[in-house]
Enzyme design. Structure first.
Site, PDB file in Angstrom:
ATOM      1  N   GLU A  46      61.993  -1.440  67.698  1.00 45.35           N
ATOM      2  CA  GLU A  46      60.675  -0.826  67.815  1.00 45.35           C
ATOM      3  C   GLU A  46      59.981  -1.574  68.948  1.00 45.35           C
ATOM      4  OE1 GLU A  46      57.130  -0.165  67.785  1.00 45.35           O
ATOM      5  OE2 GLU A  46      56.924  -1.160  65.840  1.00 45.35           O
ATOM      6  N   CYS A  67      51.391  -1.585  69.824  1.00 43.58           N
ATOM      7  CA  CYS A  67      52.389  -0.829  70.574  1.00 43.58           C
ATOM      8  C   CYS A  67      51.985   0.631  70.627  1.00 43.58           C
ATOM      9  CB  CYS A  67      53.776  -1.027  70.005  1.00 43.58           C
ATOM     10  SG  CYS A  67      53.851  -0.683  68.281  1.00 43.58           S
TER      11      CYS A  67
HETATM   12  C1  UN1 Z   1      52.678  -2.066  66.263  1.00 41.38           C
HETATM   13  O1  UN1 Z   1      51.763  -2.073  67.082  1.00 41.38           O
HETATM   14  O2  UN1 Z   1      53.710  -2.756  66.453  1.00 41.38           O
HETATM   15  O3  UN1 Z   1      50.329   2.869  64.055  1.00 41.38           O
HETATM   16  C2  UN1 Z   1      52.612  -1.358  64.970  1.00 41.38           C
HETATM   17  C3  UN1 Z   1      49.733   1.790  64.159  1.00 41.38           C
HETATM   18  C4  UN1 Z   1      50.002   0.732  63.116  1.00 41.38           C
HETATM   19  C5  UN1 Z   1      51.262   0.008  63.416  1.00 41.38           C
HETATM   20  C6  UN1 Z   1      51.402  -0.491  64.816  1.00 41.38           C
HETATM   21  N1  UN1 Z   1      50.091   1.358  61.828  1.00 41.38           N
HETATM   22  O4  UN1 Z   1      48.945   1.556  65.053  1.00 41.38           O
END
Ligand code: UN1
Length: 513
Positions: free
Chosen positions: A266, A300
């Protein structure tokens, strides 16, 4: 944070000034590793330190975890689910202090810190239900008096490498699912947020001890990238789930695949929101601003690119400038503030480097960035969210910069907007703001967004745990948390049973003696 408040917080979570950082559950293992100091990006203060693993302690952990797997896999899945249910309850008890520690150690707002713990609770609840639903299929055999089905077995030791930006939730997404699947876990948290990992380990270990879960089901190995490398190379770890940069994922992924392990990656995103002429701009503005500046642009899933139709471009730009003028930047624990600090000086340098690159490539700033100075910003990690008009083809726009920088790009036709949206190497999250059914369906169709997540009239971040989370292209292809992501944590077996008196061969092959 005042020192008395800090003391109270750490005490509530069982954290000391110096902590061992390697654990098999209730036991903590001495190592010859260095101490990782944790500094709060909120005020620059040292919060505490955690001892890193060394190679010997890592090897010991792997042996203990592999042994624990042999017992843990014999527990019926719903019994494993019951343990996870209790972890969810503990997390409900600790939601406030844990959320506060996440906020203080990582720098996201307290509200977002609480949200992260809620995400852990949600995945516990999901995993409890899942523990009674690890279904395989049954098939009709082509041979008479034969039965075919498939079943899922526990896989083994799962390596979990997590990033600083979600210091607790991403571990939970992986660990809770892996545990109900009958796997054991070895968690390597980010060296930037080691204290959050200690707090989580203590919470899980208490529940495990109470339920007589074998030592080694929940392991923690603090350390730097060298520990991540040991996980990637370890043949006793069949699945490595890694969250972080594309560069890290490429190294881990290649190493894991080379030994026929399974990587679950990821990685970076370069997420865009398309604003069409029919969009409800009130709604769109709220989605865009949270998506772009939430977690100071360090998700992310952060909104990095805004692709706006020429008809509404000027209006959107004006409204964004107004909205950004109202943003309060400062201590993430102060509920008045919307935006906290970046994680560390290196992140600030990357942010400044990106601003410079935008300038060099000919971008125009609509909202200027910069580092905030003054007593309120002692850590030096507070930066101003910036907006720049750019071309999608700029090298800097093609890159994921983990900071609150939003790129504005104009479009004329939806086809063009979709091309821009997809014309990056990453493929995590995307969204369209529209009240037009044709635009919406086009965006969601095979000709539309090429991302793992595609939303309508909500932003790119803030996914719920019930869906599978992850993305395509350089994002790595993995899917974590909900839906059928659990299948990656188990090994699938196809079974054919002959309950007749003959042994016919498949495909009608004749083989008579
Ligand atoms: C991440 O930034 O690695 O969808 C995860 C989202 C959060 C998870 C982000 N539930 O922004």
């Amino acid at each position: 944070m005042h020192s008395s408040e800090k003391k109270q917080l750490l005490k509530a979570l069982g954290i000391h000034a110096t902590n061992p950082g390697v654990s098999t559950g209730s036991k903590w293992i001495k190592t010859k590793g260095e101490y990782l100091a944790s500094f709060s990006p909120a005020d620059g203060e040292k919060i505490g330190s955690v001892q890193a693993a060394d190679k010997a302690s890592f090897n010991r952990i792997v042996t203990i975890s592999a042994k624990a797997f042999k017992e843990w896999r014999t527990w019926p899945a719903p019994k494993r689910g019951e343990v996870v249910r209790q972890i969810g309850n503990e997390l409900r008890q600790y939601k406030e202090p844990l959320g506060k520690l996440v906020s203080y150690e990582m720098g996201k707002s307290y509200q977002e810190g609480l949200g992260e713990v809620q995400e852990m609770i949600d995945i516990c609840d999901f995993a409890v239900g899942l523990s009674r639903q690890l279904y395989g299929l049954t098939m009709h055999s082509e041979r008479a008096e034969h039965r075919m089905y498939e079943q899922y077995h526990p896989l083994g030791v799962v390596g979990i490498i997590t990033s600083f930006n979600f210091p607790v939730a991403v571990w939970a997404w992986n660990a809770m699912i892996a545990w109900v699947c009958g796997d054991t876990c070895i968690w390597k948290p980010s060296e930037k947020t080691p204290l959050c990992s200690i707090a989580c380990q203590l919470i899980a270990a208490r529940v495990f001890e109470h339920n007589k879960v074998p030592e080694g089901v929940s392991c923690l190995v603090n350390g730097d990238a060298s520990i991540g490398k040991l996980i990637a190379a370890c043949e006793q770890i069949p699945l490595v789930s890694a969250t972080g940069s594309t560069r890290m994922g490429q190294a881990v992924g290649q190493q894991v695949v080379s030994r026929f392990g399974r990587p679950l990656l990821e990685l970076g995103g370069n997420n865009a929101i398309i604003i069409t002429p029919s969009a409800d701009l009130d709604l769109a503005m709220r989605a865009v601003v949270f998506g772009a500046v939430g977690t100071a642009g360090q998700r992310c899933t952060t909104t990095r690119r805004l692709i706006v139709h020429e008809k509404v471009y000027v209006k959107v730009k004006e409204r964004l400038v107004n909205a950004y003028a109202q943003l309060k930047i400062g201590d993430p624990l102060d509920p008045k503030n919307h935006v906290g600090p970046l994680i560390d000086q290196q992140a600030v340098d990357n942010y400044l480097g990106a601003l410079e690159a935008i300038r060099q490539e000919g971008g125009t700033f609509v909202v200027e960035g910069g580092v905030l100075k003054g007593k309120k910003y002692t850590s030096g990690c507070y930066v101003k969210p910036a907006i720049a008009e750019v071309k999608n083809s700029f090298a800097i726009v093609q890159k994921e910069t983990f900071a609150p920088i939003l790129y504005l790009i104009k479009y004329k036709t939806l086809e063009e907007a979709l091309d821009i949206q997809n014309d990056v190497r990453q493929g995590l999250s995307s969204a369209i703001m529209t009240m037009n059914m044709q635009e919406m369906e086009m965006f969601l169709s095979h000709r539309g967004s090429d991302c793992g997540i595609a939303n309508v009239n909500i932003g790119t971040s803030g996914a719920e745990i019930g869906g599978a989370f992850g993305g395509e292209k350089e994002t790595g292809g993995g899917r974590e948390s909900g839906s059928d992501a659990w299948k990656q944590y188990m090994r699938r077996q196809t079974n054919t049973i002959n309950y007749g008196k003959n042994i016919p061969l498949a495909q009608g092959i004749k083989f008579d003696l």
